[in-house]
Design a protein around this motif. Structure first.
Motif, PDB file in Angstrom:
ATOM      1  N   GLU A 165       0.827  -1.213   0.000  1.00 28.71           N
ATOM      2  CA  GLU A 165       0.000   0.000   0.000  1.00 28.71           C
ATOM      3  C   GLU A 165       0.858   1.260   0.000  1.00 28.71           C
ATOM      4  OE1 GLU A 165      -3.002  -0.073   3.052  1.00 28.71           O
ATOM      5  OE2 GLU A 165      -3.584  -2.133   2.548  1.00 28.71           O
ATOM      6  N   ILE A 166       2.000   1.212   0.677  1.00 28.87           N
ATOM      7  CA  ILE A 166       2.915   2.363   0.675  1.00 28.87           C
ATOM      8  C   ILE A 166       3.439   2.604  -0.736  1.00 28.87           C
ATOM      9  CG2 ILE A 166       5.183   3.163   1.449  1.00 28.87           C
ATOM     10  CD1 ILE A 166       4.561   1.861   4.163  1.00 28.87           C
ATOM     11  N   LEU A 167       3.844   1.534  -1.412  1.00 30.29           N
ATOM     12  CA  LEU A 167       4.366   1.688  -2.770  1.00 30.29           C
ATOM     13  C   LEU A 167       3.283   2.207  -3.724  1.00 30.29           C
ATOM     14  CD1 LEU A 167       6.847   0.279  -1.630  1.00 30.29           C
ATOM     15  CD2 LEU A 167       6.914  -1.144  -3.680  1.00 30.29           C
ATOM     16  N   LYS A 168       2.084   1.704  -3.588  1.00 28.17           N
ATOM     17  CA  LYS A 168       0.989   2.166  -4.442  1.00 28.17           C
ATOM     18  C   LYS A 168       0.693   3.640  -4.186  1.00 28.17           C
ATOM     19  CE  LYS A 168      -1.233  -2.371  -4.885  1.00 28.17           C
ATOM     20  NZ  LYS A 168      -2.385  -3.211  -4.497  1.00 28.17           N
ATOM     21  N   VAL A 222       3.212   7.368   5.466  1.00 30.55           N
ATOM     22  CA  VAL A 222       2.224   7.654   4.418  1.00 30.55           C
ATOM     23  C   VAL A 222       1.122   6.605   4.368  1.00 30.55           C
ATOM     24  CG1 VAL A 222       4.026   8.745   3.023  1.00 30.55           C
ATOM     25  CG2 VAL A 222       3.344   6.395   2.499  1.00 30.55           C
ATOM     26  N   HIS A 223       1.269   5.504   5.113  1.00 27.27           N
ATOM     27  CA  HIS A 223       0.269   4.439   5.095  1.00 27.27           C
ATOM     28  C   HIS A 223      -1.023   4.918   5.762  1.00 27.27           C
ATOM     29  CE1 HIS A 223      -1.672   0.583   6.153  1.00 27.27           C
ATOM     30  NE2 HIS A 223      -1.028   0.100   5.105  1.00 27.27           N
ATOM     31  N   GLN A 224      -2.144   4.697   5.108  1.00 29.67           N
ATOM     32  CA  GLN A 224      -3.423   5.262   5.555  1.00 29.67           C
ATOM     33  C   GLN A 224      -3.836   4.743   6.932  1.00 29.67           C
ATOM     34  OE1 GLN A 224      -6.544   4.903   2.662  1.00 29.67           O
ATOM     35  NE2 GLN A 224      -8.052   5.968   3.906  1.00 29.67           N
ATOM     36  N   ASP A 225      -3.771   3.425   7.154  1.00 32.02           N
ATOM     37  CA  ASP A 225      -4.187   2.869   8.444  1.00 32.02           C
ATOM     38  C   ASP A 225      -3.218   3.258   9.556  1.00 32.02           C
ATOM     39  OD1 ASP A 225      -6.427   1.730   7.361  1.00 32.02           O
ATOM     40  OD2 ASP A 225      -5.534  -0.260   7.100  1.00 32.02           O
ATOM     41  N   ILE A 226      -1.931   3.340   9.231  1.00 32.35           N
ATOM     42  CA  ILE A 226      -0.936   3.758  10.230  1.00 32.35           C
ATOM     43  C   ILE A 226      -1.217   5.191  10.673  1.00 32.35           C
ATOM     44  CG2 ILE A 226       1.511   4.253  10.618  1.00 32.35           C
ATOM     45  CD1 ILE A 226       0.960   1.286  10.533  1.00 32.35           C
ATOM     46  N   GLN A 227      -1.648   6.030   9.741  1.00 41.71           N
ATOM     47  CA  GLN A 227      -1.938   7.426  10.068  1.00 41.71           C
ATOM     48  C   GLN A 227      -3.074   7.553  11.075  1.00 41.71           C
ATOM     49  OE1 GLN A 227      -2.705   9.296   6.291  1.00 41.71           O
ATOM     50  NE2 GLN A 227      -0.539   9.534   5.788  1.00 41.71           N
ATOM     51  N   LEU A 259       2.746   5.854  -3.307  1.00 42.22           N
ATOM     52  CA  LEU A 259       3.833   6.655  -3.862  1.00 42.22           C
ATOM     53  C   LEU A 259       3.999   6.476  -5.369  1.00 42.22           C
ATOM     54  CD1 LEU A 259       6.454   5.966  -1.040  1.00 42.22           C
ATOM     55  CD2 LEU A 259       5.110   8.042  -1.359  1.00 42.22           C
ATOM     56  N   GLY A 260       3.154   5.615  -5.951  1.00 40.48           N
ATOM     57  CA  GLY A 260       3.221   5.396  -7.398  1.00 40.48           C
ATOM     58  C   GLY A 260       4.429   4.601  -7.844  1.00 40.48           C
ATOM     59  N   LEU A 261       4.889   3.672  -7.004  1.00 40.42           N
ATOM     60  CA  LEU A 261       6.080   2.892  -7.308  1.00 40.42           C
ATOM     61  C   LEU A 261       5.721   1.462  -7.709  1.00 40.42           C
ATOM     62  CD1 LEU A 261       8.302   4.069  -4.319  1.00 40.42           C
ATOM     63  CD2 LEU A 261       8.464   4.828  -6.690  1.00 40.42           C
ATOM     64  N   THR A 262       6.584   0.856  -8.485  1.00 41.86           N
ATOM     65  CA  THR A 262       6.380  -0.505  -8.973  1.00 41.86           C
ATOM     66  C   THR A 262       6.732  -1.528  -7.895  1.00 41.86           C
ATOM     67  OG1 THR A 262       6.965   0.190 -11.215  1.00 41.86           O
ATOM     68  CG2 THR A 262       7.032  -2.175 -10.750  1.00 41.86           C
ATOM     69  N   ILE A 263       5.896  -2.555  -7.775  1.00 37.17           N
ATOM     70  CA  ILE A 263       6.169  -3.659  -6.854  1.00 37.17           C
ATOM     71  C   ILE A 263       6.925  -4.730  -7.638  1.00 37.17           C
ATOM     72  CG2 ILE A 263       5.171  -5.419  -5.347  1.00 37.17           C
ATOM     73  CD1 ILE A 263       2.760  -3.569  -4.988  1.00 37.17           C
TER      74      ILE A 263
END
Length: 566
Positions: free
Chosen positions: A104-107, A221-226, A109-113
């Motif tokens: 979810e963090i990578l998504k 930046v993780h939504q649930d962590i926030q 930030l728009g990064l490739t997994i």
């Protein structure tokens, strides 16, 4: 009679996962993430089978995630198949959650997994769990802990399948997955360039991170962590001394205007430099805020006639004395249920951890981890002793009289370091000092403090906390004495020279000669007030140590701190 089993579940590796850090935010994120995962384990276990499963510890208060990395429960009437299913469910859900957080963090930030990323994430966590049948709870618990330790000694080995390539800045056994330009020889291993306009300070120049190191760096930046108690604005080590000096609301607002890594901006500008990174991000409004802060700092220096900002901070680590033995083999009062004793102890320690997190203010420092009797935090030198004395007294107030005849204590390691000293070295030094403190004698209850000077020189001291925290209080008072008296450096040089020559002298008049030389050196130095009074204070401190060399080290620590605090 019901079949009874003890169940234990742990997540690791703890030390390497947390300590592999370049920024204070890395350190905090690693600790928080492990606690967050264990919090979810406890949630799943709590709802799995309430009729047959009872969690003994840790206690969880108000959804706090800074909890130990071990959960212990009593399980009734489970056969081997059910036991294996329970352990596998917890392990699988923990791995899935860890992977989901990263994805979810990578998504976001728009990064490739990538496949390399997936492989590193999959190999990261170590989870251990076992069941121990028992008739007597304390005996069963002791056997369970022994077996768990034996399992952990059999180190798991996973074959490294990564191709040759540049290694992570923080985790040197893993390849770089994400990097910041300019960094050579990474394209061939298909690493991903990370540049994000919202997070210009995320990666330093020429820094490359593995999958796990990057997840820790960007966890905020993780939504649930926030939505949890996670501190998105966790301070850097540069901000710790800065916040301790800029206390007024107007000054705090100026720091807020500077945004992330305000400490870096202020220290760079203070030293006549442009901010090393993201100079283009410093707009007119931020330049005005920074200029106002620098102007205030210089006005204070003019009034004090000495530097106002300190370039040093303290990393403090403490751990309850003999807590493992206490949980495992404590001699509790007769007719007391051992399981209830463990639950009560865990509740009290959780309450203490909650107090620690609430009790340390922004001006005093920042809590990296407070779980039960364990603590790791960044503290400003101005309030280091006040905070540590407060926490030690609070810990001694944990009420276990119903079960025990002893008062709980902890031992602390303190590393005072320059803001430019690599954080990894400071972490290692704090850990070393904690062990040094615990080695003082069988009863422990001590602290050890090392000063890591910018020059490379190191001085250290250790002392028992003492009754009513008198040992730590003595050092605190002596720092204030050196400040109040404005004792010059010439005293330190002269007195140390005398002590060096006198250290090997074997005479019954040693104490009298030390006291006499103290008064003589203080009379020669320029001091504010009565030198004889200061001599008595320093001599009283001298009596805490069993050798001249130990006292010299302690005095050097005191003189250094007196110069750095306001």
């Amino acid at each position: 009679m019901a079949d009874k089993s003890l169940f234990v579940f742990t997540i690791g590796p703890v030390q390497s996962f947390i300590s592999q850090a370049r920024k204070a935010r890395d350190l905090y994120a690693g600790s928080f993430l492990l606690s967050y995962l264990m919090g979810r384990v406890i949630e799943v276990l709590s709802n799995y089978d309430q009729k047959h499963i009872e969690i003994v510890f840790p206690a969880v208060i108000n959804g706090e995630y800074n909890i130990p990395n071990r959960v212990v429960a009593v399980v009734l009437d489970y056969n081997n198949f059910q036991k294996r299913a329970l352990g596998n469910v917890l392990e699988e859900q923990t791995r899935n959650l860890f992977r989901q957080i990263g994805d979810e963090i990578l998504k976001k930030l728009g990064l490739t997994i990538s496949e390399a990323y997936k492989e590193q994430i999959q190999q990261q966590l170590e989870m251990y769990w076992l069941f121990q049948d028992y008739e007597d709870y304390q005996t069963g618990y002791r056997e369970m802990v022994n077996k768990l330790n034996e399992i952990k000694r059999l180190r798991r080995f996973q074959q490294i399948t990564e191709a040759a390539g540049r290694k992570c800045t923080l985790n040197p056994d893993k390849n770089i997955i994400f990097y910041s330009k300019p960094l050579h020889f990474v394209n061939r291993q298909k690493a991903i360039l990370f540049r994000h306009p919202a997070y210009p300070y995320a990666l330093e120049e020429r820094e490359g991170l593995s999958a796990v190191a990057f997840i820790k760096r960007m966890l905020f930046v993780h939504q649930d962590i926030q939505k949890t108690t996670y501190q998105k604005d966790f301070p850097s080590v540069l901000e710790i001394p800065l916040r301790s000096r800029l206390k007024e609301e107007s000054e705090k607002k100026l720091l807020q205007q500077l945004g992330p890594d305000s400490g870096s901006v202020v220290f760079d500008l203070y030293n006549g430099l442009r901010p090393q990174q993201a100079a283009k991000q410093i707009n007119t409004e931020k330049e005005k805020a920074a200029a106002a802060i620098i102007q205030y700092i210089k006005s204070r220096e003019k009034a004090l006639k000495k530097p106002f900002l300190s370039s040093y901070y303290a990393l403090v680590k403490f751990d309850g004395d003999d807590m493992g033995t206490l949980y495992r083999e404590a001699r509790i009062h007769k007719d007391t249920d051992y399981k209830e004793f463990q639950k009560r102890l865990s509740e009290e320690l959780c309450q203490f951890a909650a107090y620690v997190k609430r009790g340390i203010t922004e001006e005093e420092g920042a809590v990296i981890y407070a779980g039960g009797e364990d603590f790791l935090g960044l503290l400003a030198l101005d309030t280091l002793f006040d905070v540590l004395i407060r926490l030690r007294r609070k810990f001694a107030q944990i009420d276990m009289k119903e079960y025990l005849d002893k008062t709980l204590s902890f031992s602390a390691g303190i590393a005072v370091a320059h803001i430019k000293t690599p954080l990894k070295q400071v972490i290692a030094k704090a850990d070393e000092m904690e062990h040094f403190a615990k080695e003082i004698d069988a009863d422990k209850d001590a602290f050890a403090l090392a000063v890591m000077k910018r020059s490379g020189e190191e001085v250290k001291t250790r002392l028992k906390f003492g009754q009513d925290i008198s040992g730590l209080d003595e050092i605190h008072k002596l720092v204030k004495v050196f400040q109040t008296a404005q004792i010059s450096n010439s005293f330190g040089y002269g007195f140390n020279s005398f002590l060096t020559e006198f250290a090997e002298v074997d005479t019954g008049l040693k104490d009298a000669m030390v006291k006499c030389e103290l008064e003589r050196q203080l009379m020669r130095s320029e001091t504010e007030g009565d030198p004889s009074v200061y001599a008595k204070d320093i001599f009283r401190f001298y009596k805490h140590y069993d050798s001249i060399h130990s006292f010299m080290d302690a005095l050097n620590v005191v003189m250094f701190l007196a110069r750095e605090v306001v």
